[in-house]
Motif scaffolding. Structure first.
Motif, PDB file in Angstrom:
ATOM      1  N   THR A 113       0.766  -1.411  -0.103  1.00  0.00           N
ATOM      2  CA  THR A 113       0.250  -0.266   0.016  1.00  0.00           C
ATOM      3  C   THR A 113       0.975   1.320   0.227  1.00  0.00           C
ATOM      4  OG1 THR A 113      -1.581  -1.675   0.825  1.00  0.00           O
ATOM      5  CG2 THR A 113      -1.649   1.461   1.018  1.00  0.00           C
ATOM      6  N   LEU A 125       2.595   1.278  -3.161  1.00  0.00           N
ATOM      7  CA  LEU A 125       1.557   2.144  -4.410  1.00  0.00           C
ATOM      8  C   LEU A 125       0.862   3.660  -3.952  1.00  0.00           C
ATOM      9  CD1 LEU A 125      -1.026  -0.771  -4.816  1.00  0.00           C
ATOM     10  CD2 LEU A 125       0.786   0.186  -6.676  1.00  0.00           C
ATOM     11  N   THR A 157      -3.934  -2.235  -7.266  1.00  0.00           N
ATOM     12  CA  THR A 157      -3.926  -2.436  -5.988  1.00  0.00           C
ATOM     13  C   THR A 157      -4.943  -3.916  -6.388  1.00  0.00           C
ATOM     14  OG1 THR A 157      -4.883  -0.488  -6.113  1.00  0.00           O
ATOM     15  CG2 THR A 157      -5.719  -1.634  -4.369  1.00  0.00           C
TER      16      THR A 157
END
Length: 139
Positions: free
Chosen positions: A33, A36, A78
């Motif tokens: 996470t 990203l 994702t």
């Protein structure tokens, strides 16, 4: 100039997926996470740097297409990160993500835009589908 921008988008999107693969291979799936967020923040800064000199020339349609492409990219990256953090091995996730997207584009071209495929292209697509199925089978 369009080709340069598309090449830049192609390379940066590929590097994003490669980074996810490196994190998964190193056992650092808990950082996906953060990765990203940093990756797309840097990409947004790069996109703004490229777009600012052309702000007066950008059409609303071009801007909308760019935003839609970015949104789809975020969803795809994702999804890959979630699949790997959920325990699906990278050797399954990456071929399915890359090959699946390519097959989707071909299907839209054929069924929506009426593109015709040669025998050689059909054999290539069938081989790609077969490889995706074989990769998804349990060991």
């Amino acid at each position: 100039m369009y080709q340069r921008y598309m090449a830049l988008a192609f390379v940066t999107n590929g590097l994003g997926a490669y980074g996810l693969r490196v994190l998964a291979g190193a056992g650092l799936g808990n950082l996906e996470t953060r990765y990203l967020v940093i990756w797309y923040s840097a990409g947004s800064i790069l996109a703004l740097a490229v777009a600012i000199p052309h702000l007066g020339k950008l059409a609303v349609r071009e801007l909308g297409i760019g935003i839609l492409m970015a949104f789809c990219s975020v969803l795809g990256q994702t999804g890959m990160a979630l699949a790997m953090s959920g325990g699906i091995p990278g050797y399954v996730v990456f071929p399915v993500a890359v090959g699946g997207g390519l097959i989707l584009v071909v299907m839209v071209g054929v069924f929506v835009f009426g593109e015709r495929l040669s025998l050689l292209i059909g054999i290539g697509i069938a081989s790609g589908l077969a490889s995706l199925i074989l990769l998804a089978l349990p060991s």
